[in-house]
Design a protein around this motif. Structure first.
Motif, mmCIF file in Angstrom:
data_model
loop_
_atom_site.group_PDB
_atom_site.id
_atom_site.type_symbol
_atom_site.label_atom_id
_atom_site.label_comp_id
_atom_site.label_asym_id
_atom_site.label_seq_id
_atom_site.Cartn_x
_atom_site.Cartn_y
_atom_site.Cartn_z
ATOM 1 N N ARG A 265 -13.048 -2.087 -0.453
ATOM 2 C CA ARG A 265 -12.416 -2.043 -1.463
ATOM 3 C C ARG A 265 -12.951 -0.999 -2.428
ATOM 4 O O ARG A 265 -12.388 -0.637 -3.388
ATOM 5 N N ALA B 74 -11.921 2.199 -2.608
ATOM 6 C CA ALA B 74 -11.039 3.264 -3.274
ATOM 7 C C ALA B 74 -11.525 3.832 -4.576
ATOM 8 O O ALA B 74 -10.590 4.427 -5.129
ATOM 9 N N PHE C 269 -11.039 7.612 -5.107
ATOM 10 C CA PHE C 269 -10.013 8.857 -5.461
ATOM 11 C C PHE C 269 -10.618 9.462 -7.004
ATOM 12 O O PHE C 269 -9.777 10.220 -7.258
ATOM 13 N N ALA D 87 -7.155 13.973 -4.775
ATOM 14 C CA ALA D 87 -7.858 12.208 -4.982
ATOM 15 C C ALA D 87 -6.411 11.370 -4.489
ATOM 16 O O ALA D 87 -6.424 9.816 -4.131
ATOM 17 N N GLY D 88 -5.098 11.716 -3.858
ATOM 18 C CA GLY D 88 -4.101 11.309 -4.035
ATOM 19 C C GLY D 88 -4.427 10.897 -2.307
ATOM 20 O O GLY D 88 -3.724 9.608 -2.483
ATOM 21 N N LEU E 79 -6.490 7.684 -2.394
ATOM 22 C CA LEU E 79 -6.275 6.844 -2.220
ATOM 23 C C LEU E 79 -5.386 6.460 -1.176
ATOM 24 O O LEU E 79 -5.186 4.812 -1.377
ATOM 25 N N GLN F 51 -7.436 4.855 1.527
ATOM 26 C CA GLN F 51 -8.018 3.211 1.122
ATOM 27 C C GLN F 51 -6.612 2.343 1.309
ATOM 28 O O GLN F 51 -7.228 1.048 1.007
ATOM 29 N N MET F 52 -5.789 2.521 0.130
ATOM 30 C CA MET F 52 -4.745 1.731 0.251
ATOM 31 C C MET F 52 -4.445 1.766 1.557
ATOM 32 O O MET F 52 -4.311 -0.070 2.187
#
Length: 289
Positions: free
Chosen positions: A239, A242, A245, A275-276, A279, A282-283
């Motif tokens: 977490r 994340a 990003f 960046a997307g 993210l 990591q999600m």
């Protein structure tokens, strides 16, 4: 994730990203390896002194010592050493973008080497990240970016990805600030040897150099590392990662603000896509964990 963890993550991302701009200022007036060795020496002594005042000791477990040495070698000596040298020739924004791909490299290594399976969102994030990197690198190379500097940034981010694997071990068992200080001294020792062998003492003493050195020593060098370990201990490495990003956004914005580095639409598009991708990866990992 609580509000405190969110603020810690935002603070870490900002401080981590700002290091590229202050490093660019430093290497304009001082030899990079020498400056970095002195920075880590100062940061390490300050960290150890504060840790001792708080009652922390250097009685670390074997796994903590191992992780501290690996982290000091890979992040402080290799990652930052290569980046400081590279920023004699490449812009801070490009160095920040390359370094921000670290979570993608960690996820890619987990899939390719350790056979870790990702959710579809994770695979999409990896693909998007590679596309974003391709957009920026293709544009920068066509504009004549220094390829040696770019290569050094790439070697540095690989070392950072490897160092990330030791964070969980180093952050368990307490004595966090002491660990931060000790790993700084590990990096300082290795960089000092390289500086003596490869550089000459040629410093242009300016107010900007003094301010950039002080900032880099205290904020990205000491405070950001300590906040990172606290964040990992609070919410876990997956977490916490994340927040990486945000690094491409902060990195290019700070470089543009303080160094006047120009950005093209290709850069902006690449940063948004990277960046997307970070993210999404990591999600995916957070949900899986």
């Amino acid at each position: 994730m609580d509000v405190r963890a969110i603020f810690m993550g935002l603070a870490f991302a900002f401080m981590w990203s700002s290091a590229f701009t202050s490093a660019r200022m430093i290497v304009a007036d001082a030899p990079p390896l020498t400056a970095l060795a002195l920075r880590f020496f100062a940061s390490g002594l300050i960290g150890i002194a504060i840790a001792a005042a708080l009652g922390q000791t250097a009685r670390l477990t074997r796994s903590q010592w191992r992780a501290t040495i690996i982290f000091g070698l890979c992040q402080n000596a290799l990652y930052l050493g290569f980046n400081f040298v590279a920023m004699q020739w490449v812009e801070a924004s490009l160095a920040a973008i390359v370094a921000s791909t670290m979570p993608l490299l960690v996820a890619l290594a987990g899939w390719a080497i350790f056979k870790e399976r990702l959710r579809p969102l994770g695979y999409a994030g990896l693909l998007a990240g590679m596309v974003g990197v391709g957009i920026i690198m293709g544009h920068r190379i066509s504009d004549g970016v220094d390829l040696v500097g770019l290569l050094f940034c790439g070697i540095g981010v690989l070392a950072l990805a490897f160092a990330t694997l030791s964070v969980r071990t180093a952050s368990s068992g307490g004595n966090l600030l002491m660990i931060v200080g000790l790993q700084m001294l590990v990096g300082a020792s290795l960089l000092a040897v390289a500086a003596v062998a490869l550089e000459t003492w040629d410093v242009n003493w300016t107010p900007r150099l003094g301010l950039a050195f002080a900032y880099t020593t205290l904020v990205p060098g000491l405070l950001a590392t300590w906040v990172w370990f606290l964040l990992v201990a609070r919410i876990g490495a997956v977490r916490a990662a994340a927040f990486h990003f945000l690094n491409p956004f902060f990195g290019v914005a700070i470089a543009a603000l303080f160094l006047g580095e120009s950005l093209t639409l290709w850069d902006v598009a690449g940063v948004v896509i990277i960046a997307g991708g970070i993210l999404a990866v990591q999600m995916s990992r957070a949900v899986r964990a």
